[in-house]
Design an enzyme around this catalytic site. Sequence first.
Site, short mmCIF file in Angstrom:
data_model
loop_
_atom_site.label_atom_id
_atom_site.label_comp_id
_atom_site.label_asym_id
_atom_site.label_seq_id
_atom_site.Cartn_x
_atom_site.Cartn_y
_atom_site.Cartn_z
N ALA A 5 0.68 -1.19 0.08
CA ALA A 5 -0.08 -0.15 -0.06
C ALA A 5 1.09 1.30 0.04
O ALA A 5 0.63 2.20 -0.76
CB ALA A 5 -0.93 0.04 1.35
N ALA A 6 2.04 1.05 0.78
CA ALA A 6 2.91 2.59 0.86
C ALA A 6 3.56 2.57 -0.69
O ALA A 6 3.55 3.92 -1.17
CB ALA A 6 4.03 2.14 1.68
N ASP B 275 -5.27 -0.89 5.28
CA ASP B 275 -3.91 -0.64 5.11
C ASP B 275 -3.70 0.72 4.28
O ASP B 275 -3.17 1.82 4.45
CB ASP B 275 -3.23 -1.61 4.09
O1 PMV Z 1 -0.44 -8.11 6.57
P1 PMV Z 1 -0.92 -6.84 6.32
O2 PMV Z 1 0.01 -5.89 6.96
O3 PMV Z 1 -1.18 -6.70 4.98
O4 PMV Z 1 -2.29 -6.72 7.05
C1 PMV Z 1 -3.24 -7.41 6.68
C2 PMV Z 1 -4.38 -7.29 7.70
C3 PMV Z 1 -5.84 -8.30 7.56
O5 PMV Z 1 -6.57 -7.81 8.64
C4 PMV Z 1 -5.22 -9.72 8.12
C5 PMV Z 1 -6.32 -8.39 6.14
C6 PMV Z 1 -7.01 -7.16 5.80
O6 PMV Z 1 -7.19 -6.88 4.68
O7 PMV Z 1 -7.19 -6.24 6.75
#
Ligand code: PMV
Length: 313
Positions: free
Chosen positions: A110-111, A152
């Site tokens: 996302a960044a 995110d």
């Molecule tokens: O792993 P990351 O930083 O992309 O975080 C994912 C967070 C989840 O809750 C597992 C998925 C989401 O889309 O919120």
Amino acid sequence: MPAVSATAPGKIILFGEHAVVYGQPAIAVPVTQVRAKATVSADISAPSGQIRLIASDLGLDCFIGDLPAGHALVVLVEAVAEQLHLTRFPALKLQISSNIPIAAGLGSGAAVSVAAARALSAFVGHPLDDDQVSHIAYRVDQVYHGTPSGIDNTVIAYAQPIFYVRGEPFQRLFLSQPITLVIGNSGNPSPTSLVVADLRVRWQADPQPYERKFEAIGEIGRKARLALESGYPRDLGPLMTQNHALLQDLDVSSLALDRLVEAALASGALGAKLCGAGCGGNMIALAGTENAPRIAQALETAGAVNTIITTLR
Ligand code: PMV
């Protein structure tokens, strides 16, 4: 046209990962010590409409048109063009770099999207606002994650602590006191899409026990919000550790993450949990006023490949 650069921070989920995909609230904060950077400049050697992409961290030096349709960076450029009502960009070079570890729960995808969308739109003279950039990053996250909750892209585009419920406008959190966190990287990359998809299969097979755990995580998130905003940050530690236990129950922790959480608690952290999708990636520990360096040291002794100390205000 002069070159234009933009950056975007990493992020951590303080409370509520996974449950947020199923409609429960979650809390996320930006991490400014790590950032993605995008620089856009004119490329007179390239034909109009061609974007030369240089992303050394990803081993890429090619034209966007050479990437397969549906590649995250192709989706990104198309989404920016669509948002700007552009049929094509002028010939340009897009350089992307990032010190956010990939597939580690710190929001690297996302960044990159947010930084690139900002730099591309500013380069053509129409800088997109935070909401537009967040929307673009969400579309790209769908390529990475399949069914992202949207937390995110939101926390990274707005770069503010947020209380987030899927499908609702986010609420900005105002911390009553600064809190210091130590972030420990287990060193095991873990793609979010796989962990989220695996949990979905298990939830579909037997929804009720999972939903009870998601609700319990949501309740922790609501209490954590009160603790953050109303001046009881010490309540946060136990809430974090309870959240970690529920993530263990959901089977998204790992031996390495559990070891780091235990090491943090044994060295004086007020609470600790994995953060992000889990099964690898990073964990966080809540430090007291002065013990963050000691906790970071304990995490490194317990196997963390990298630690970051960050203070949220
Ligand atoms: O792993 P990351 O930083 O992309 O975080 C994912 C967070 C989840 O809750 C597992 C998925 C989401 O889309 O919120």
